[in-house]
Scaffold this active site. Sequence first.
Site, mmCIF file in Angstrom:
data_model
loop_
_atom_site.group_PDB
_atom_site.id
_atom_site.type_symbol
_atom_site.label_atom_id
_atom_site.label_comp_id
_atom_site.label_asym_id
_atom_site.label_seq_id
_atom_site.Cartn_x
_atom_site.Cartn_y
_atom_site.Cartn_z
ATOM 1 N N ARG A 83 0.835 -1.211 0.000
ATOM 2 C CA ARG A 83 0.000 0.000 0.000
ATOM 3 C C ARG A 83 0.868 1.259 0.000
ATOM 4 O O ARG A 83 0.609 2.199 -0.755
ATOM 5 C CB ARG A 83 -0.950 0.023 1.201
ATOM 6 C CG ARG A 83 -2.040 -1.017 1.118
ATOM 7 C CD ARG A 83 -2.955 -0.970 2.326
ATOM 8 N NE ARG A 83 -2.160 -1.177 3.542
ATOM 9 C CZ ARG A 83 -2.536 -0.816 4.758
ATOM 10 N NH1 ARG A 83 -3.695 -0.218 4.949
ATOM 11 N NH2 ARG A 83 -1.776 -1.047 5.797
ATOM 12 N N ASN A 109 -6.074 -2.838 1.859
ATOM 13 C CA ASN A 109 -6.040 -4.288 1.986
ATOM 14 C C ASN A 109 -7.467 -4.814 2.060
ATOM 15 O O ASN A 109 -8.327 -4.192 2.680
ATOM 16 C CB ASN A 109 -5.304 -4.706 3.266
ATOM 17 C CG ASN A 109 -3.811 -4.483 3.182
ATOM 18 O OD1 ASN A 109 -3.241 -4.395 2.103
ATOM 19 N ND2 ASN A 109 -3.176 -4.391 4.322
#
Length: 91
Positions: A19, A37
Amino acid sequence: MMKKRQFTIYGRVQGVGFRFYTAQFARKLLLCGSVKNLSDGSVLVIAQGVTEQIDSLRQWLQQGPPTAKVERVIEQDYLGERHFSEFSIER
């Protein structure tokens, strides 16, 4: 022309900085959107930008950061109503 695309990335993509590095790369491209996520172990990326920006992100997502192992990327049109003014990391 502005586009909104959604990418779902599968493989070893959680717990490896995916990320963070995705957001860093997307911001460098001046894209708006988000990365988060998902509960199944994949990562969802929504990107808003022009074709060239989306194409560059797509290429990068196929590899991801060196710590990740991308097995599969599924790309779709983003059909949500959300509007983005920056690229953010979501929890």
